[in-house]
Motif scaffolding. Structure first.
Motif, PDB file in Angstrom:
ATOM      1  N   CYS A   1       0.805  -1.227   0.000  1.00  0.00           N
ATOM      2  CA  CYS A   1       0.000   0.000   0.000  1.00  0.00           C
ATOM      3  C   CYS A   1       0.834   1.271   0.000  1.00  0.00           C
ATOM      4  CB  CYS A   1      -0.964   0.010   1.184  1.00  0.00           C
ATOM      5  SG  CYS A   1      -0.194  -0.207   2.797  1.00  0.00           S
ATOM      6  N   GLY A   2       2.165   1.177  -0.038  1.00  0.00           N
ATOM      7  CA  GLY A   2       3.011   2.358  -0.106  1.00  0.00           C
ATOM      8  C   GLY A   2       4.303   2.073  -0.844  1.00  0.00           C
ATOM      9  N   LEU A   3       4.723   3.014  -1.706  1.00  0.00           N
ATOM     10  CA  LEU A   3       5.974   2.878  -2.461  1.00  0.00           C
ATOM     11  C   LEU A   3       6.634   4.244  -2.598  1.00  0.00           C
ATOM     12  CD1 LEU A   3       5.032   0.552  -5.480  1.00  0.00           C
ATOM     13  CD2 LEU A   3       6.599  -0.028  -3.610  1.00  0.00           C
ATOM     14  N   LYS A   4       7.941   4.307  -2.414  1.00  0.00           N
ATOM     15  CA  LYS A   4       8.694   5.547  -2.647  1.00  0.00           C
ATOM     16  C   LYS A   4      10.120   5.208  -3.054  1.00  0.00           C
ATOM     17  CE  LYS A   4       5.797   8.911  -1.891  1.00  0.00           C
ATOM     18  NZ  LYS A   4       5.725   9.631  -0.621  1.00  0.00           N
ATOM     19  N   TRP A   5      10.604   5.879  -4.124  1.00  0.00           N
ATOM     20  CA  TRP A   5      11.993   5.756  -4.548  1.00  0.00           C
ATOM     21  C   TRP A   5      12.851   6.737  -3.758  1.00  0.00           C
ATOM     22  CZ3 TRP A   5      14.159   2.166  -7.675  1.00  0.00           C
ATOM     23  CH2 TRP A   5      13.320   1.441  -8.518  1.00  0.00           C
ATOM     24  N   SER A   6      14.078   6.326  -3.463  1.00  0.00           N
ATOM     25  CA  SER A   6      15.034   7.237  -2.827  1.00  0.00           C
ATOM     26  C   SER A   6      15.436   8.319  -3.832  1.00  0.00           C
ATOM     27  CB  SER A   6      16.272   6.470  -2.361  1.00  0.00           C
ATOM     28  OG  SER A   6      16.937   5.881  -3.463  1.00  0.00           O
ATOM     29  N   PRO A   7      15.934   9.464  -3.363  1.00  0.00           N
ATOM     30  CA  PRO A   7      16.303  10.550  -4.281  1.00  0.00           C
ATOM     31  C   PRO A   7      17.305  10.150  -5.356  1.00  0.00           C
ATOM     32  CG  PRO A   7      16.207  11.373  -2.031  1.00  0.00           C
ATOM     33  CD  PRO A   7      16.047   9.879  -1.956  1.00  0.00           C
ATOM     34  N   ASP A   8      18.190   9.187  -5.055  1.00  0.00           N
ATOM     35  CA  ASP A   8      19.176   8.760  -6.058  1.00  0.00           C
ATOM     36  C   ASP A   8      18.699   7.568  -6.889  1.00  0.00           C
ATOM     37  OD1 ASP A   8      19.302   6.691  -4.255  1.00  0.00           O
ATOM     38  OD2 ASP A   8      21.406   6.944  -3.725  1.00  0.00           O
ATOM     39  N   ASP A   9      17.452   7.131  -6.689  1.00  0.00           N
ATOM     40  CA  ASP A   9      16.849   6.033  -7.456  1.00  0.00           C
ATOM     41  C   ASP A   9      17.531   4.692  -7.250  1.00  0.00           C
ATOM     42  OD1 ASP A   9      14.727   7.372  -8.561  1.00  0.00           O
ATOM     43  OD2 ASP A   9      15.743   7.859 -10.435  1.00  0.00           O
ATOM     44  N   GLN A  10      18.324   4.547  -6.213  1.00  0.00           N
ATOM     45  CA  GLN A  10      19.021   3.284  -5.977  1.00  0.00           C
ATOM     46  C   GLN A  10      18.285   2.369  -5.010  1.00  0.00           C
ATOM     47  OE1 GLN A  10      21.851   2.306  -7.780  1.00  0.00           O
ATOM     48  NE2 GLN A  10      21.058   4.098  -8.858  1.00  0.00           N
ATOM     49  N   GLN A  11      17.358   2.934  -4.229  1.00  0.00           N
ATOM     50  CA  GLN A  11      16.610   2.141  -3.265  1.00  0.00           C
ATOM     51  C   GLN A  11      15.121   2.441  -3.380  1.00  0.00           C
ATOM     52  OE1 GLN A  11      18.407   2.990   0.591  1.00  0.00           O
ATOM     53  NE2 GLN A  11      19.896   1.348   0.335  1.00  0.00           N
ATOM     54  N   LEU A  12      14.314   1.421  -3.153  1.00  0.00           N
ATOM     55  CA  LEU A  12      12.860   1.547  -3.180  1.00  0.00           C
ATOM     56  C   LEU A  12      12.322   1.091  -1.830  1.00  0.00           C
ATOM     57  CD1 LEU A  12      10.190   1.988  -4.814  1.00  0.00           C
ATOM     58  CD2 LEU A  12      10.301  -0.455  -5.376  1.00  0.00           C
ATOM     59  N   ALA A  13      11.521   1.934  -1.207  1.00  0.00           N
ATOM     60  CA  ALA A  13      10.880   1.585   0.065  1.00  0.00           C
ATOM     61  C   ALA A  13       9.442   1.186  -0.204  1.00  0.00           C
ATOM     62  CB  ALA A  13      10.930   2.759   1.034  1.00  0.00           C
ATOM     63  N   SER A  14       9.014   0.091   0.428  1.00  0.00           N
ATOM     64  CA  SER A  14       7.645  -0.388   0.257  1.00  0.00           C
ATOM     65  C   SER A  14       7.014  -0.655   1.612  1.00  0.00           C
ATOM     66  CB  SER A  14       7.627  -1.666  -0.595  1.00  0.00           C
ATOM     67  OG  SER A  14       8.303  -2.726   0.050  1.00  0.00           O
ATOM     68  N   GLY A  15       5.757  -0.243   1.739  1.00  0.00           N
ATOM     69  CA  GLY A  15       4.998  -0.516   2.955  1.00  0.00           C
ATOM     70  C   GLY A  15       3.826  -1.412   2.630  1.00  0.00           C
ATOM     71  N   GLY A  16       3.445  -2.241   3.596  1.00  0.00           N
ATOM     72  CA  GLY A  16       2.375  -3.190   3.334  1.00  0.00           C
ATOM     73  C   GLY A  16       1.349  -3.254   4.439  1.00  0.00           C
ATOM     74  N   ASN A  17       0.229  -3.893   4.120  1.00  0.00           N
ATOM     75  CA  ASN A  17      -0.797  -4.160   5.120  1.00  0.00           C
ATOM     76  C   ASN A  17      -0.379  -5.253   6.090  1.00  0.00           C
ATOM     77  OD1 ASN A  17      -2.492  -2.207   4.164  1.00  0.00           O
ATOM     78  ND2 ASN A  17      -3.907  -3.580   3.138  1.00  0.00           N
ATOM     79  N   ASP A  18       0.804  -5.823   5.896  1.00  0.00           N
ATOM     80  CA  ASP A  18       1.363  -6.773   6.851  1.00  0.00           C
ATOM     81  C   ASP A  18       2.151  -6.058   7.944  1.00  0.00           C
ATOM     82  OD1 ASP A  18       3.483  -5.882   5.351  1.00  0.00           O
ATOM     83  OD2 ASP A  18       4.128  -7.857   4.651  1.00  0.00           O
ATOM     84  N   ASN A  19       2.093  -4.725   7.966  1.00  0.00           N
ATOM     85  CA  ASN A  19       2.767  -3.865   8.957  1.00  0.00           C
ATOM     86  C   ASN A  19       4.277  -3.820   8.763  1.00  0.00           C
ATOM     87  OD1 ASN A  19       0.149  -3.947   9.919  1.00  0.00           O
ATOM     88  ND2 ASN A  19       0.638  -5.114  11.770  1.00  0.00           N
ATOM     89  N   HIS A  20       4.765  -4.299   7.640  1.00  0.00           N
ATOM     90  CA  HIS A  20       6.198  -4.317   7.388  1.00  0.00           C
ATOM     91  C   HIS A  20       6.609  -3.177   6.459  1.00  0.00           C
ATOM     92  CE1 HIS A  20       6.752  -8.906   8.345  1.00  0.00           C
ATOM     93  NE2 HIS A  20       6.219  -8.221   9.340  1.00  0.00           N
ATOM     94  N   LEU A  21       7.819  -2.692   6.660  1.00  0.00           N
ATOM     95  CA  LEU A  21       8.462  -1.731   5.774  1.00  0.00           C
ATOM     96  C   LEU A  21       9.709  -2.389   5.205  1.00  0.00           C
ATOM     97  CD1 LEU A  21       8.849   1.237   4.689  1.00  0.00           C
ATOM     98  CD2 LEU A  21      10.208   1.645   6.759  1.00  0.00           C
ATOM     99  N   CYS A  22       9.763  -2.492   3.879  1.00  0.00           N
ATOM    100  CA  CYS A  22      10.915  -3.132   3.220  1.00  0.00           C
ATOM    101  C   CYS A  22      11.699  -2.102   2.418  1.00  0.00           C
ATOM    102  CB  CYS A  22      10.453  -4.253   2.288  1.00  0.00           C
ATOM    103  SG  CYS A  22       9.656  -5.643   3.123  1.00  0.00           S
ATOM    104  N   VAL A  23      12.993  -2.274   2.377  1.00  0.00           N
ATOM    105  CA  VAL A  23      13.876  -1.448   1.560  1.00  0.00           C
ATOM    106  C   VAL A  23      14.577  -2.365   0.571  1.00  0.00           C
ATOM    107  CG1 VAL A  23      15.842   0.127   1.517  1.00  0.00           C
ATOM    108  CG2 VAL A  23      14.201   0.240   3.409  1.00  0.00           C
ATOM    109  N   TRP A  24      14.430  -2.046  -0.706  1.00  0.00           N
ATOM    110  CA  TRP A  24      14.984  -2.865  -1.782  1.00  0.00           C
ATOM    111  C   TRP A  24      16.112  -2.112  -2.479  1.00  0.00           C
ATOM    112  CZ3 TRP A  24      12.198  -7.529  -2.430  1.00  0.00           C
ATOM    113  CH2 TRP A  24      10.937  -7.569  -1.808  1.00  0.00           C
TER     114      TRP A  24
END
Length: 421
Positions: free
Chosen positions: A244-267
């Motif tokens: 339910c949430g996505l944001k790219w880092s300013p340098d486009d090297q990392q993507l943050a994702s949030g979910g309804n599982d209460n987890h925040l992942c960084v890719w």
């Protein structure tokens, strides 16, 4: 072009859609619906007045204006003098003397989808006007204040579930309940790409400089390149529930994702596994923001059962700090001009808060919305924010200072905003 995504014609035939309920927008009583067919104005007015006499958002004059602006044609029958005066007031640009501009893009009783959701806002390169993208259930519109233009209609079995502008404001991506992401060229009003791969509704979209990412109810994140003949670049699987949430880092090297599982992942770009997985939130993570001032600094906000804004160092995976806001955190956005953060909230206070970073001292609390503030977007100059709430109003706030080199703001986007400085 796929006829399912054809631009809306002013004389498009009326379709009867089944009732659906969006997870973000409160359900509405059937008695308060107003169809966009040609109805007897006085009957509608009397019925609405009987059902909800105290609701200021049910405005017959506004209903009439919205129908004529979206569908074309003249008003049915003569317009009483008082209604004619209201129509003229609604058509007029807001007076610069007013301190706040509150815009109601659609009436709460409209049956166009389950609700009204503000998704994104930019100034088009060829336009000096304010342009807002709004999804209305089964279609998307461009609100170029004070005009309204319908961008597209969906098929009866499909609906709009997310919208995002490309970084340069040239394209709009529309996520659908069918799992497709449709990319539109706004100036040409045509579809340039239909991205497939999801098996359920697309709830969030984030553009990078090269790739577009989409998160869906199928728990997957797709990275795609709209320029390629075969656009799919990668498929990221790491959440146990809807993304339910996505944001790219300013340098486009990392993507943050949030979910309804209460987890925040960084890719990390190029890796199929999460670089970090943060599990401290106690509710869904929809609000995500990267700091433009410090590399690797990420903020996230939790839902009603959590109410916290948390800060993370994605360089080493460390948790930095946590602030209990007392309310559901719906959105986060960092100012690019100063080291300040704005958050929007839901139950129980429906407020907008400006924070000083890194101390998290509260600089301002903005109130006015009567329901949770579901959507937040920032102007390209970084000074103005626009918020959309369950009360179905858009409110414009002059929150952050401009860059030091900027001249005084005289653009249309500066009109009638609430200022806090």
């Amino acid at each position: 072009m796929d006829p399912q995504y054809a631009p809306r014609s002013p004389h498009h035939s009326q379709l009867q859609y089944p009732t659906q309920h969006d997870r973000f927008i409160p359900s509405r009583a059937a008695a308060s619906r107003l169809d966009f067919s040609i109805l007897d104005r006085e009957v509608v007015t009397a019925d609405v007045s009987r059902v909800a006499p105290d609701r200021e958002d049910i405005n017959p004059a506004y209903n009439l204006l919205l129908r004529t602006e979206l569908l074309g044609g003249a008003a049915p029958g003569p317009i009483p003098l008082d209604k004619a005066q209201q129509l003229e007031q609604l058509r007029m640009p807001c007076s610069p003397a007013k301190r706040m501009f509150s815009f109601k893009p659609m009436d709460a009783s409209s049956p166009i989808g389950a609700g009204c959701a503000l998704l994104a806002r930019r100034l088009l390169p060829e336009s000096s006007g304010l342009v807002i993208t709004e999804c209305l259930g089964r279609g998307a519109v461009l609100l170029c204040v004070p005009l309204v233009t319908k961008l597209c209609d969906m098929a009866p079995t499909d609906s709009v579930t997310s919208v995002a502008w490309s970084p340069k404001g040239t394209y709009i991506s529309v996520g659908c309940s069918s799992g497709k992401v449709v990319v539109w060229d706004v100036a040409a009003v045509r579809v340039v790409k239909i991205l497939e791969g999801h098996r359920a509704r697309v709830g969030c979209i984030a553009w990078g400089s090269q790739l577009i990412s989409s998160g869906a109810r199928d728990r997957c994140i797709l990275l795609q390149d709209v320029r390629a003949a075969s656009p799919l670049v990668d498929k990221l699987v790491g959440h146990r529930n809807e993304v339910c949430g996505l944001k790219w880092s300013p340098d486009d090297q990392q993507l943050a994702s949030g979910g309804n599982d209460n987890h925040l992942c960084v890719w990390q770009l190029g890796s199929g596994n999460p670089l970090h997985r943060f599990t401290d939130h106690q509710a869904a993570v929809k609000a995500i923001a990267w700091s433009p001032h410090k590399h690797g600094l990420l903020a996230s906000g939790g839902g009603t059962a959590d109410r916290c804004i948390r800060f993370w160092n994605t360089s080493n995976g460390a948790a930095i700090s946590c602030m209990d806001t007392g309310s559901q955190v719906c959105n986060l956005a960092w100012s690019k001009n100063v080291n300040e953060l704005v958050s929007t909230h839901g139950y129980s206070q429906n407020q907008i808060v400006v924070w000083k970073c890194p101390s998290m001292a509260k600089l301002a609390t903005l109130t006015g919305h009567t329901m949770r503030v579901l959507y937040l977007a920032m102007s390209p100059d970084g000074q103005t924010i626009v918020t959309g709430a369950g009360d179905e109003t858009l409110r414009f706030w002059s929150v952050f200072p401009g860059a030091k080199s900027h001249a005084p703001d005289t653009s249309m986007s500066s009109m009638a905003r609430t200022t806090i400085r």
